[in-house]
Design an enzyme around this catalytic site. Sequence first.
Site, PDB file in Angstrom:
ATOM      1  CE1 TYR A  57      -3.021  -3.139  -0.114  1.00  0.00           C
ATOM      2  CE2 TYR A  57      -3.605  -2.197   2.946  1.00  0.00           C
ATOM      3  CZ  TYR A  57      -3.773  -2.837   2.076  1.00  0.00           C
ATOM      4  OH  TYR A  57      -4.697  -4.434   1.162  1.00  0.00           O
ATOM      5  CG  HIS A 118      -0.259  -9.287   0.186  1.00  0.00           C
ATOM      6  ND1 HIS A 118      -0.422  -7.292   0.311  1.00  0.00           N
ATOM      7  CD2 HIS A 118      -1.997  -9.169   0.437  1.00  0.00           C
ATOM      8  CE1 HIS A 118      -1.423  -7.146  -0.066  1.00  0.00           C
ATOM      9  NE2 HIS A 118      -2.677  -7.651  -0.057  1.00  0.00           N
TER      10      HIS A 118
END
Length: 268
Positions: A57, A118
């Site tokens: 992010y 992730h």
Amino acid sequence: MEYITLNNGLEMPMVGTGTNTYGKENHEYNAALTNEIPELLSALELGYRSIDAAIIYRNEELVGRVLAESTVPREELFITTKVPGDEEYISSKEATRAAIDNSLKNFQTDYLDLLLIHFPIDDKGQLQNTWEVFEEYYEAGKLKAIGVSNFGKHHLEELNAFAKVKPAVNQIQINLTEPNKDLLAVLKEEGIAPVAWGPMKAEAHQKEVLDEIGESYKKSGAQVLLKYQIQRGVIVIPKSHNRENQASNLDLFDFVLSAEDMKKIENL
């Protein structure tokens, strides 16, 4: 707030906030970072304590700074972040350690509540090395829980073949357009808590039914949808840049959906 007890005994809030567009121009995922993150400030003021972040992010440092400067004590926060499957982070155990150490630095803390892989790692050797580093930091108390994200059944089977510590959660897409029922059944059988990203997605005709159900509870269709997930043991991490919507997404604990309404939503 309600909590779920993970398979290692750690309690995790049932509702958190995503951060993938926080602190970015025009609230766009790939946009440049700003130096301010008002959405997170309002979330904290409203009572959010579970913060879902990720290295990719690009805003860990900004999120971490806001959390560190807030009046919320560290022990009240539940910070989740994720290590990507890119070579930069998983090419060696040293690379994975460096990634975790950098996240700890970004969040200005000596422990993270939850760390996830992730995305699935295709190379089994790299998967094992990455998980062994996760276990190493878990045993050292620098990670309170470890888990995965976007893992399917076969990915979990590959991990379970060597894992000494079972993943506490699997963060996957769960909503009315992608219900992921088969994988949810696997997670329940394995004792792995499901965390839903994108929990608000629904088609127009589904939203109409949710709104109708919400009328009898004096709740919105969106609140009904989040409550449906929570009531069946699915952790949700909705994200909003709007303070009113943030408040609404947290206002879920003063009503209980009937068995009939739960079934109606399940069949949508």
